[in-house]
Scaffold this motif. Structure first.
Motif, PDB file in Angstrom:
ATOM      1  N   UNK A  92       0.850  -1.191   0.000  1.00 58.78           N
ATOM      2  CA  UNK A  92       0.000   0.000   0.000  1.00 58.78           C
ATOM      3  C   UNK A  92       0.887   1.243   0.000  1.00 58.78           C
ATOM      4  N   UNK A  93       0.255   2.382  -0.168  1.00 58.75           N
ATOM      5  CA  UNK A  93       0.921   3.641   0.106  1.00 58.75           C
ATOM      6  C   UNK A  93       0.761   3.925   1.591  1.00 58.75           C
ATOM      7  N   UNK A  94       1.860   4.266   2.252  1.00 57.16           N
ATOM      8  CA  UNK A  94       1.839   4.523   3.687  1.00 57.16           C
ATOM      9  C   UNK A  94       1.985   6.025   3.926  1.00 57.16           C
ATOM     10  N   UNK A  95       1.099   6.542   4.774  1.00 61.61           N
ATOM     11  CA  UNK A  95       1.033   7.969   5.034  1.00 61.61           C
ATOM     12  C   UNK A  95       1.303   8.262   6.507  1.00 61.61           C
ATOM     13  N   UNK A  96       2.089   9.274   6.732  1.00 57.02           N
ATOM     14  CA  UNK A  96       2.334   9.795   8.063  1.00 57.02           C
ATOM     15  C   UNK A  96       1.325  10.916   8.308  1.00 57.02           C
ATOM     16  N   UNK A  97       0.837  11.013   9.547  1.00 54.50           N
ATOM     17  CA  UNK A  97      -0.148  12.035   9.870  1.00 54.50           C
ATOM     18  C   UNK A  97       0.132  12.606  11.246  1.00 54.50           C
ATOM     19  N   UNK A  98      -0.247  13.865  11.441  1.00 56.45           N
ATOM     20  CA  UNK A  98       0.001  14.556  12.709  1.00 56.45           C
ATOM     21  C   UNK A  98      -1.278  15.173  13.234  1.00 56.45           C
ATOM     22  N   UNK A  99      -1.455  15.043  14.527  1.00 58.20           N
ATOM     23  CA  UNK A  99      -2.623  15.623  15.186  1.00 58.20           C
ATOM     24  C   UNK A  99      -2.170  16.563  16.294  1.00 58.20           C
ATOM     25  N   UNK A 100      -2.483  17.848  16.160  1.00 56.93           N
ATOM     26  CA  UNK A 100      -2.127  18.791  17.216  1.00 56.93           C
ATOM     27  C   UNK A 100      -3.171  18.872  18.329  1.00 56.93           C
ATOM     28  N   UNK A 101      -4.280  18.180  18.148  1.00 54.37           N
ATOM     29  CA  UNK A 101      -5.401  18.362  19.081  1.00 54.37           C
ATOM     30  C   UNK A 101      -5.609  17.203  20.046  1.00 54.37           C
ATOM     31  N   UNK A 102      -4.951  16.081  19.803  1.00 55.84           N
ATOM     32  CA  UNK A 102      -5.138  14.951  20.704  1.00 55.84           C
ATOM     33  C   UNK A 102      -3.828  14.632  21.409  1.00 55.84           C
ATOM     34  N   UNK A 103      -3.916  14.365  22.688  1.00 57.31           N
ATOM     35  CA  UNK A 103      -2.722  14.071  23.486  1.00 57.31           C
ATOM     36  C   UNK A 103      -2.062  12.769  23.045  1.00 57.31           C
ATOM     37  N   UNK A 104      -2.901  11.745  22.904  1.00 57.82           N
ATOM     38  CA  UNK A 104      -2.358  10.415  22.630  1.00 57.82           C
ATOM     39  C   UNK A 104      -2.544   9.967  21.199  1.00 57.82           C
ATOM     40  N   UNK A 105      -3.324  10.734  20.416  1.00 54.95           N
ATOM     41  CA  UNK A 105      -3.648  10.289  19.077  1.00 54.95           C
ATOM     42  C   UNK A 105      -4.748   9.258  19.126  1.00 54.95           C
ATOM     43  N   UNK A 106      -5.242   8.888  17.975  1.00 56.72           N
ATOM     44  CA  UNK A 106      -6.248   7.836  17.896  1.00 56.72           C
ATOM     45  C   UNK A 106      -6.238   7.259  16.488  1.00 56.72           C
ATOM     46  N   UNK A 107      -7.184   6.393  16.212  1.00 56.32           N
ATOM     47  CA  UNK A 107      -7.185   5.694  14.938  1.00 56.32           C
ATOM     48  C   UNK A 107      -8.066   6.354  13.885  1.00 56.32           C
ATOM     49  N   UNK A 108      -8.592   7.527  14.177  1.00 55.98           N
ATOM     50  CA  UNK A 108      -9.517   8.173  13.252  1.00 55.98           C
ATOM     51  C   UNK A 108      -8.769   9.152  12.353  1.00 55.98           C
ATOM     52  N   UNK A 109      -8.786   8.890  11.076  1.00 59.53           N
ATOM     53  CA  UNK A 109      -8.076   9.747  10.136  1.00 59.53           C
ATOM     54  C   UNK A 109      -8.559  11.196  10.219  1.00 59.53           C
ATOM     55  N   UNK A 110      -9.819  11.390  10.503  1.00 57.95           N
ATOM     56  CA  UNK A 110     -10.383  12.743  10.549  1.00 57.95           C
ATOM     57  C   UNK A 110      -9.775  13.591  11.650  1.00 57.95           C
ATOM     58  N   UNK A 111      -9.181  12.961  12.644  1.00 55.22           N
ATOM     59  CA  UNK A 111      -8.588  13.717  13.750  1.00 55.22           C
ATOM     60  C   UNK A 111      -7.153  14.130  13.483  1.00 55.22           C
ATOM     61  N   UNK A 112      -6.629  13.724  12.367  1.00 52.64           N
ATOM     62  CA  UNK A 112      -5.267  14.089  11.991  1.00 52.64           C
ATOM     63  C   UNK A 112      -5.344  15.237  10.982  1.00 52.64           C
ATOM     64  N   UNK A 113      -4.759  16.345  11.344  1.00 51.86           N
ATOM     65  CA  UNK A 113      -4.898  17.555  10.534  1.00 51.86           C
ATOM     66  C   UNK A 113      -3.868  17.636   9.409  1.00 51.86           C
ATOM     67  N   UNK A 114      -2.709  17.067   9.632  1.00 49.89           N
ATOM     68  CA  UNK A 114      -1.625  17.205   8.670  1.00 49.89           C
ATOM     69  C   UNK A 114      -1.214  15.836   8.152  1.00 49.89           C
ATOM     70  N   UNK A 115      -0.919  15.781   6.859  1.00 46.22           N
ATOM     71  CA  UNK A 115      -0.587  14.520   6.199  1.00 46.22           C
ATOM     72  C   UNK A 115       0.616  14.696   5.289  1.00 46.22           C
TER      73      UNK A 115
END
Length: 125
Positions: A92-115
């Motif tokens: 597959x294509x593998x993507x890195x993502x960053x979330x500034x709003x969650x402390x621990x992160x989660x599995x929801x792509x919508x919560x990641x603001x930057x890709x």
């Protein structure tokens, strides 16, 4: 604004290993929870692994089966995904993502603001 650049993808035989890297810039890295997602052609984007801002908490999607390990170094502004015992279905294509709003992160792509733009992993059978 956060800029993410993935690297480390490539062609590997079934059973082989790869280590993906994601270099971040533009924001204090330790303020970002990070995640890895993957997307195969014609498929939805799936959660692979996530890690908290500090690196103290990590969690994985069901497809990894204990074969993948996510880690980060806040001093190097980098997160890695070590992938072992690769299977053709990991291709597959593998993507890195960053979330500034969650402390621990989660599995929801919508919560990641930057890709990032992604890096391709190809596993030959």
């Amino acid at each position: 604004q956060v800029h993410l650049v993935e690297s480390g993808g490539g062609l590997v035989p079934s059973g082989g290993s790869l280590r993906l890297s994601c270099a971040a810039s533009g924001r204090t890295f330790s303020s970002l929870a990070m995640g890895w997602f993957r997307q195969a052609p014609g498929e939805e984007r799936d959660f692979v692994a996530g890690i908290s801002r500090s690196g103290g908490t990590s969690f994985y999607g069901g497809s990894t089966g204990g074969r993948f390990t996510i880690s980060r170094d806040n001093a190097k502004n980098t997160v890695w995904l070590q992938m072992n015992s690769l299977k053709p279905e990991d291709m597959a294509a593998y993507f890195c993502a960053a979330s500034p709003t969650t402390q621990n992160g989660n599995s929801y792509a919508a919560d990641y603001e930057y890709w990032g733009r992604g890096t391709q992993v190809t596993v030959s059978s």
